[in-house]
Design a protein around this motif. Structure first.
Motif: not given
Length: 288
Positions: A222-224, A230-232, A234-239, A243-244
């Motif tokens: 899912t998108g979530a 991605l956050v896991g 190391g991608v910043p949460e906003a980015e 992307l999701a």
């Protein structure tokens, strides 16, 4: 044939110099290679370029555009990202002041936010000829982009469900860009560029399995779930959230149709995904 060759030579000569923004990126470096092979003077727009260009720093844009007749505009991080319309307005104003006559803009298919950025550039660039290339997902995302690691690991985890996408080869797009920049056709229009066939990610995994000789499977998220992954990493949460949302929106089926955009500009069919995968495997793209 001789007349056509002379015509192309003259049109290429008329392109005095070209700025290629994001000139070391996936599409930019391909455009640079092709223009250079044609003998067209190219300024590589990158942070480490001889004349530095950085989308995050407007102070260097005028120097990069000075003396350029044309520019390939590949905005980073994405033309649908927040802030893109403002960046396109600012870039267009600088391009107009510098006398740039021809702009080729990389955009995305079915992205209302990207279309707003297209219009911002069109309004700001004045009389400059603007060509917009609304591109499908690149096949090279699997060989030199964000999905390279997952292919090597054997699991494509992505929020695409069973939606089909007509992946386009970045080499085909670069050929279109160069043809337009050199005045050989298709200029001043909006082109939707796709590959010849729409594939689901499950079908992509099967093509990659055949090309690499080792199993690659698709794991639907899912998108979530994708954002959390991605956050896991190391991608910043906003980015990660952007992307999701972007991928789940684009892969809801509204972009599944195949177009003839590549053939209309180049006079030939686009490269099939299987041909891309076979070439990438021969070039050791997925070797660990």
């Amino acid at each position: 044939m001789a007349d056509e060759t002379r015509k192309r030579t003259q049109e290429t000569a008329n392109t005095a110099a070209v700025l290629v923004t994001s000139g070391t990126g996936k599409t930019g470096r391909r455009v640079v290679e092709r223009l250079t092979a044609r003998g067209v003077p190219v300024r590589v727009g990158s942070r480490r370029g001889e004349v530095p260009f950085d989308w995050a720093d407007e102070s260097g844009w005028e120097a990069a555009l000075s003396g350029m007749e044309a520019a390939y505009v590949a905005y980073a991080p994405d033309l649908g990202a927040p802030g893109a319309p403002g960046a396109m307005t600012a870039f267009g104003e600088v391009a107009r002041r510098c006398g740039v006559r021809r702009l080729v803009l990389l955009s995305g298919r079915g992205e209302p936010e990207a279309e707003a950025a297209e219009e911002a550039l069109r309004a700001a660039a004045g009389d400059a000829e603007l060509t917009v290339l609304r591109s499908a997902f690149f096949t090279q995302n699997f060989s030199e982009g964000a999905l390279l690691g997952p292919v090597r690991a054997g699991v494509l985890a992505f929020p695409a469900g069973d939606t089909a996408e007509p992946f386009v080869d970045a080499d085909d797009l670069a050929d279109v860009v160069v043809r337009v920049l050199c005045g050989e056709g298709g200029a001043g229009r909006v082109h939707e560029l796709t590959g010849p066939r729409a594939l689901t990610f499950t079908e992509v995994a099967a093509e990659l399995t055949a090309a690499t000789g080792r199993e690659v499977r698709y794991a639907a998220l899912t998108g979530a779930e994708y954002g959390e992954m991605l956050v896991g990493y190391g991608v910043p949460e906003a980015e990660a959230a952007f992307l999701a949302e972007l991928f789940t929106t684009l892969l809801d089926g509204h972009n599944a149709a195949v177009t003839d955009g590549v053939k209309r500009v180049l006079g030939r069919d686009p490269k099939p995904f299987a041909a891309f995968a076979a070439e990438a495997a021969r070039d050791s793209a997925w070797d660990a």
